[in-house]
Design a protein around this motif. Sequence first.
Motif, PDB file in Angstrom:
ATOM      1  N   ILE A   1      12.852  16.714  -7.099  1.00  0.00           N
ATOM      2  CA  ILE A   1      14.019  16.875  -6.605  1.00  0.00           C
ATOM      3  C   ILE A   1      15.036  18.560  -7.158  1.00  0.00           C
ATOM      4  N   GLY A   2      14.969  18.171  -9.112  1.00  0.00           N
ATOM      5  CA  GLY A   2      14.923  19.206  -9.240  1.00  0.00           C
ATOM      6  C   GLY A   2      14.390  19.490 -10.907  1.00  0.00           C
ATOM      7  N   GLN A   3      15.107  20.664 -11.436  1.00  0.00           N
ATOM      8  CA  GLN A   3      14.819  20.497 -13.132  1.00  0.00           C
ATOM      9  C   GLN A   3      15.808  21.346 -13.696  1.00  0.00           C
ATOM     10  N   GLU A   4      15.223  20.578 -14.987  1.00  0.00           N
ATOM     11  CA  GLU A   4      16.407  20.900 -16.394  1.00  0.00           C
ATOM     12  C   GLU A   4      16.158  21.231 -17.414  1.00  0.00           C
ATOM     13  N   PRO A   5      15.835  22.117 -18.204  1.00  0.00           N
ATOM     14  CA  PRO A   5      16.286  21.552 -19.703  1.00  0.00           C
ATOM     15  C   PRO A   5      17.012  20.193 -20.164  1.00  0.00           C
ATOM     16  N   THR A   6      16.046  19.760 -21.208  1.00  0.00           N
ATOM     17  CA  THR A   6      15.946  18.618 -22.329  1.00  0.00           C
ATOM     18  C   THR A   6      17.000  17.854 -20.787  1.00  0.00           C
ATOM     19  N   VAL A   7      16.809  17.347 -19.544  1.00  0.00           N
ATOM     20  CA  VAL A   7      17.526  16.282 -19.442  1.00  0.00           C
ATOM     21  C   VAL A   7      16.975  14.388 -19.526  1.00  0.00           C
ATOM     22  N   HIS A   8      18.332  14.505 -19.941  1.00  0.00           N
ATOM     23  CA  HIS A   8      18.401  13.335 -20.751  1.00  0.00           C
ATOM     24  C   HIS A   8      19.022  11.745 -20.427  1.00  0.00           C
ATOM     25  N   ARG A   9      20.062  11.936 -19.918  1.00  0.00           N
ATOM     26  CA  ARG A   9      20.913  10.845 -19.145  1.00  0.00           C
ATOM     27  C   ARG A   9      20.751  11.036 -17.728  1.00  0.00           C
ATOM     28  N   MET A  10      21.603   9.501 -17.131  1.00  0.00           N
ATOM     29  CA  MET A  10      21.623   9.788 -15.224  1.00  0.00           C
ATOM     30  C   MET A  10      22.263   8.844 -14.971  1.00  0.00           C
ATOM     31  N   ARG A  11      22.952   8.694 -14.022  1.00  0.00           N
ATOM     32  CA  ARG A  11      23.719   7.747 -13.669  1.00  0.00           C
ATOM     33  C   ARG A  11      24.071   8.222 -12.081  1.00  0.00           C
ATOM     34  N   TRP A  12      24.121   6.898 -11.489  1.00  0.00           N
ATOM     35  CA  TRP A  12      24.959   7.201  -9.408  1.00  0.00           C
ATOM     36  C   TRP A  12      26.411   7.188  -9.739  1.00  0.00           C
ATOM     37  N   ALA A  13      27.276   7.749  -9.378  1.00  0.00           N
ATOM     38  CA  ALA A  13      28.571   8.155  -9.867  1.00  0.00           C
ATOM     39  C   ALA A  13      29.013   8.216  -8.439  1.00  0.00           C
ATOM     40  N   ASN A  14      30.226   7.637  -7.918  1.00  0.00           N
ATOM     41  CA  ASN A  14      30.761   8.360  -6.489  1.00  0.00           C
ATOM     42  C   ASN A  14      32.012   9.126  -6.680  1.00  0.00           C
ATOM     43  N   VAL A  15      31.590  10.479  -7.199  1.00  0.00           N
ATOM     44  CA  VAL A  15      32.938  11.506  -7.534  1.00  0.00           C
ATOM     45  C   VAL A  15      33.461  11.903  -6.697  1.00  0.00           C
ATOM     46  N   ASP A  16      33.302  11.569  -5.379  1.00  0.00           N
ATOM     47  CA  ASP A  16      33.863  12.612  -4.237  1.00  0.00           C
ATOM     48  C   ASP A  16      34.402  11.774  -3.619  1.00  0.00           C
ATOM     49  N   GLY A  17      34.000  10.057  -3.251  1.00  0.00           N
ATOM     50  CA  GLY A  17      35.036   9.064  -2.576  1.00  0.00           C
ATOM     51  C   GLY A  17      34.411   9.242  -1.123  1.00  0.00           C
ATOM     52  N   GLU A  18      33.616   9.242  -0.942  1.00  0.00           N
ATOM     53  CA  GLU A  18      32.844   9.365   0.115  1.00  0.00           C
ATOM     54  C   GLU A  18      31.308   8.981   0.245  1.00  0.00           C
ATOM     55  N   GLY A  19      31.242   8.339   1.181  1.00  0.00           N
ATOM     56  CA  GLY A  19      29.411   8.300   1.310  1.00  0.00           C
ATOM     57  C   GLY A  19      28.656   7.329   0.795  1.00  0.00           C
ATOM     58  N   LYS A  20      27.621   7.253   0.246  1.00  0.00           N
ATOM     59  CA  LYS A  20      27.009   8.062  -0.646  1.00  0.00           C
ATOM     60  C   LYS A  20      27.344   7.817  -2.241  1.00  0.00           C
ATOM     61  N   PRO A  21      26.451   7.430  -3.643  1.00  0.00           N
ATOM     62  CA  PRO A  21      27.277   8.552  -4.726  1.00  0.00           C
ATOM     63  C   PRO A  21      26.524   8.826  -5.194  1.00  0.00           C
ATOM     64  N   GLU A  22      26.826   9.416  -5.759  1.00  0.00           N
ATOM     65  CA  GLU A  22      26.216  10.726  -6.414  1.00  0.00           C
ATOM     66  C   GLU A  22      25.404  10.791  -8.012  1.00  0.00           C
ATOM     67  N   LEU A  23      24.427  11.336  -7.823  1.00  0.00           N
ATOM     68  CA  LEU A  23      23.511  11.518  -9.313  1.00  0.00           C
ATOM     69  C   LEU A  23      23.526  12.785 -10.050  1.00  0.00           C
ATOM     70  N   ILE A  24      24.448  11.636 -11.225  1.00  0.00           N
ATOM     71  CA  ILE A  24      25.119  12.412 -12.406  1.00  0.00           C
ATOM     72  C   ILE A  24      23.648  13.283 -13.567  1.00  0.00           C
ATOM     73  N   VAL A  25      23.752  14.056 -13.733  1.00  0.00           N
ATOM     74  CA  VAL A  25      22.808  14.816 -14.526  1.00  0.00           C
ATOM     75  C   VAL A  25      23.479  14.851 -15.715  1.00  0.00           C
ATOM     76  N   VAL A  26      22.836  14.648 -16.732  1.00  0.00           N
ATOM     77  CA  VAL A  26      23.585  14.963 -18.500  1.00  0.00           C
ATOM     78  C   VAL A  26      22.573  15.342 -19.086  1.00  0.00           C
ATOM     79  N   PRO A  27      21.825  16.308 -19.131  1.00  0.00           N
ATOM     80  CA  PRO A  27      21.245  17.020 -20.233  1.00  0.00           C
ATOM     81  C   PRO A  27      21.627  16.880 -21.397  1.00  0.00           C
ATOM     82  N   LEU A  28      20.399  17.104 -22.921  1.00  0.00           N
ATOM     83  CA  LEU A  28      21.084  16.971 -24.247  1.00  0.00           C
ATOM     84  C   LEU A  28      21.965  18.074 -24.692  1.00  0.00           C
TER      85      LEU A  28
END
Length: 420
Positions: A143-170
């Motif tokens: 999918i992609g790359q980001e240093p210190t990737v640490h946590r992820m969850r699905w959340a429907n932040v735009d209220g449309e269709g499928k949820p988005e993948l939220i990626v939170v580095p440390l």
Amino acid sequence: MRRILPCSALACLLTISATGTADEPFPRFDMQEIDPHAGNVVYSLTVADVNGDGKGDVCALTEDAIVWYENPTWERHDILKGASQAAAGTRRDNVCFAALDIDGDGDLDFALGADWRPTDTAEGGTLYWARQDSLEDWTLIPIGQEPTVHRMRWANVDGEGKPELIVVPLQGRGTSGPDWGEGNGVRILVYSIPEDPANDPWPVEVADESLHTTHGFVGLDWDGDGREELVVAAWEGVFRLDREGEEWSRVKLGSGNQESAPHKGASEVKAGRLADGREFIATVEPWHGFQAAVYAKPERDGELWRRTVIDEPLAWGHAVWTIDLDGDGDQELIIGHRDPNPEGAANPAAPGLYVYDPVPGSEPIEFNRHAIDVGGVAVEDAIAADLDGDGRPELIAGGRATHNVRIYWNRPADGSGDDR
């Protein structure tokens, strides 16, 4: 299937009480260790129906595999063992995952964060999704790359269709310790699932890049507008991120622990609700800290939430969850810590898992503490879910130093559920 063992007397007793007693007997939790050595580290846990039989399976992420335990036998199955490390050209760890039917074919898939390098803020941090071709055959797709990737969850932040993948580095790119609060902020990333997720690039936006040492976060629709907001624990405290149209806003909810050293702020976070409708936020503080804290919602918008430390020390607290365990309408706090407490501390020396039960009607909110497991699991992650369909959520914990996965079965205190 391993036999279920009852909690020890110590683990089932009320060990500390803020004030008062609960109106109803607190449940008994019977421990079942479904895996004594899931991996070197059980980084993350979730419950998802992997095989499509309608039952929630326990899923654990270890340093080199996604492991799922089939409900109800808890037979172990490994997914893509070592594959993400081989794809990244390194033996560094997996660190986070999130379950969803990503391609819409009816089979469960997983998003996966790997190449975990917590202090390397220039490289590492690979993102994949694991496509289920069959229960025995999975394909790892970047999918992609980001240093210190640490946590992820699905959340429907735009209220449309499928949820988005939220990626939170440390950590922010280019930052360094010991003062992780200086330099670039963390890029909190929001990935949208493309029409063809196996071949199309995943569109990504930055929800915020002002906070440092972001750790736990949760998505929930607090204001009932059909979009989920993000509540994030960071060096600077606790914040809510909200997407309206194409723009993101950030609101500070609490400061966390800004007096500690060398780490500050908040580490883990969940939101909860009481039977009378009052809302609260539960945290572990500071980052990788030693305090369980609760924030009460203020009477007026724009004010910081009122912070109360409800327990310490809980060395290297690394898990928090909120759920109604006893059916009284109040959501309890589940807190886990993974390191031994200092010698001579008021709390037990060994790491463990605790539940904090709100005292009904208390203002400000007060809690009775129940020790669920003292010394049996050095908690890296802990969650709750109803695994047997009886309406009573179980607790599930995974360990770092103990390497294990345990289920704590939620049973009535009077023993009425013992014949299940």
